[in-house]
Scaffold this active site. Structure first.
Site, PDB file in Angstrom:
ATOM      1  N   LYS A   1       5.211  56.260  36.874  1.00  0.00           N
ATOM      2  CA  LYS A   1       4.239  56.367  37.967  1.00  0.00           C
ATOM      3  C   LYS A   1       3.987  54.979  38.598  1.00  0.00           C
ATOM      4  CE  LYS A   1       3.893  60.785  36.975  1.00  0.00           C
ATOM      5  NZ  LYS A   1       2.959  61.464  36.082  1.00  0.00           N
TER       6      LYS A   1
HETATM    7  C1  LIG Z   1       2.528  62.667  35.255  1.00  0.00           C
HETATM    8  C2  LIG Z   1       1.735  63.825  35.706  1.00  0.00           C
HETATM    9  C3  LIG Z   1       0.650  64.345  34.990  1.00  0.00           C
HETATM   10  C4  LIG Z   1       0.309  63.938  33.591  1.00  0.00           C
HETATM   11  O1  LIG Z   1       0.217  62.602  33.386  1.00  0.00           O
HETATM   12  P1  LIG Z   1       0.439  61.979  31.918  1.00  0.00           P
HETATM   13  O2  LIG Z   1      -0.062  60.584  32.090  1.00  0.00           O
HETATM   14  O3  LIG Z   1       1.914  62.042  31.648  1.00  0.00           O
HETATM   15  O4  LIG Z   1      -0.351  62.778  30.954  1.00  0.00           O
HETATM   16  C5  LIG Z   1      -0.096  65.374  35.559  1.00  0.00           C
HETATM   17  N1  LIG Z   1       0.208  65.880  36.764  1.00  0.00           N
HETATM   18  C6  LIG Z   1       1.266  65.434  37.469  1.00  0.00           C
HETATM   19  C7  LIG Z   1       1.541  66.035  38.819  1.00  0.00           C
HETATM   20  C8  LIG Z   1       2.072  64.408  36.963  1.00  0.00           C
HETATM   21  O5  LIG Z   1       3.126  63.989  37.671  1.00  0.00           O
END
Ligand SMILES: *Cc1c(COP(=O)(O)O)cnc(C)c1O
Length: 399
Positions: free
Chosen positions: A199
């Protein structure tokens, strides 16, 4: 490269590149390393001053009153769902195409996810579908800022207001994006972020929720700390040792080690988003003349954070299905990925009674989407390799 001379790597030809390019990757600088090491040598490894500093840095960046950091993006969604006080029988509207965590957070709190269809051009939740599904049982509507552009929150808020529901933005893809001049993070009542390595800012695992609502922020701070109203450092400062557990919470705290990394990463957010936009523009330009593929559309007046670059391989124009195209691109050394299968088609949701056909647009577009590599440290050769491989695959498989 003429048609007769080209052989796909999957059919024994020479791949475009030997080492596979991943679809996403973190970037860690010496400054990031130094920040983490300094925290390791400090008094506080968790619940210390870096937590406040990271929360303030996020709140400042977004322009919001409160940022609450938690241990993952999933924990952020759970804390948001908890903050709106869901009860059994309550419904939470979510888009069909998203990561499973978006829908799971309703289940954690005993509520029922209701799947809305998506706009096939953007893969964003379709407000018309939300309008058709909203009832007095709807307690929350979660929009997902798919790929990094914001949903139509003005419309979603308007719909939610009619039944007194809360609008949550799952902006796991969206940090650094804007709608007009308004940053993602203040467009909904609650906005959740993820700091997973792929991310926009990495803390290993990590997440945050932003809100302007004092009461919701307080509920989430208590929830991430076992339902206890004061943290260790506050008690130390007061020379106190008694504490009150007032509700059932979790340990969803983010450590100072992780917050130190997050602060350092956040400083490069602008530059990284700009680089992502540059790469996306190169892809857009390269694929503009190809009628067998169609990149997703960016809504008007949006500053796209480009967590993902997604293209549709149009079924009528190709001799093979999406899975064969993905296998062919991977054989060429391009680490393509898939975001996402409609949540209710997963076995767990099928066992809950959800059936295929629920969201026809999502199910149709799901058969066409492929995520191409996109991360800030890709170099020009990497970008060219992706374009070359896509064109090679199209040349062979086009009808
Ligand atoms: C990455 C993601 C999550 C969850 O995030 P984590 O930090 O991996 O728990 C939730 N929703 C979306 C759309 C994501 O891309």
């Amino acid at each position: 490269m003429t048609k007769t001379q080209t052989t796909l790597a999957i059919e024994g030809g020479v791949p475009v590149r030997n080492q596979r390019l991943p679809y996403g990757r973190q970037s860690i600088t010496q400054q990031d390393v130094d920040a983490v090491v300094a925290t390791l040598k400090s008094e506080w490894l968790t619940t210390g001053p870096k937590v406040d500093d990271f929360e303030q840095a996020i709140a400042r960046r977004v322009g919001v009153r409160h940022a609450v950091v938690v241990s993952s993006g999933t924990a952020a969604l759970h804390a948001a769902a908890h903050a709106v006080a869901l009860a059994p029988g309550d419904e939470v509207i979510v888009p069909a195409i998203t990561f499973v965590a978006t829908a799971n957070c309703a289940l954690y709190e005993g509520a029922t996810p209701v799947f809305a269809d998506v706009n096939p051009d953007t893969l964003l939740i379709d407000p018309d579908s939300v309008e058709a599904l909203i009832t007095p049982r709807t307690k929350a509507v979660i929009g997902v800022d798919y790929a990094g552009q914001p949903c139509d929150y003005a419309r979603l808020r308007e719909l939610a207001r009619q039944v007194n529901a809360t609008v949550i933005a799952d902006a796991s893809h969206g940090l650094g994006g804007n709608a007009g001049n308004t940053p993602i993070g203040v467009l909904a009542d609650l906005t959740t972020f993820s700091f997973h390595p792929v991310k926009h800012a990495a803390t290993g695992e990590g997440g945050a929720i932003t809100t302007d609502d004092d009461a919701l922020a307080q509920r989430m701070r208590v929830f991430r700390n076992h339902g206890i109203t004061s943290d260790h450092r506050t008690r130390e400062a007061k020379g106190a040792w008694l504490y009150d557990m007032v509700s059932l919470g979790m340990n969803y705290r983010l450590s100072d080690i992780q917050c130190a990394l997050g602060i350092s990463q956040l400083a490069r957010l602008e530059a990284n988003v700009a680089r992502r936009q540059e790469i996306a523009a190169r892809y857009d330009h390269a694929f503009a003349g190809e009628d067998a593929i169609r990149p997703l559309v960016t809504r008007e007046n949006v500053h796209h954070a480009y967590h993902l670059y997604v293209v549709r391989f149009l079924r009528g124009h190709l001799r093979v299905n999406r899975n064969t195209i993905m296998a062919a691109l991977r054989a060429e050394g391009i680490g393509v990925n898939l975001h996402y299968r409609p949540v209710y088609l997963h076995p767990y949701y099928r066992d809950l009674g959800f059936i295929p056909g629920l969201c026809p647009k999502a199910e149709a577009v799901y058969e066409e989407i492929v995520t191409l590599p996109l991360f800030p440290t890709m170099n020009e050769q990497d970008v060219s390799d992706v374009i070359t491989a896509v064109k090679k695959v199209l040349e062979i498989y086009r009808v």
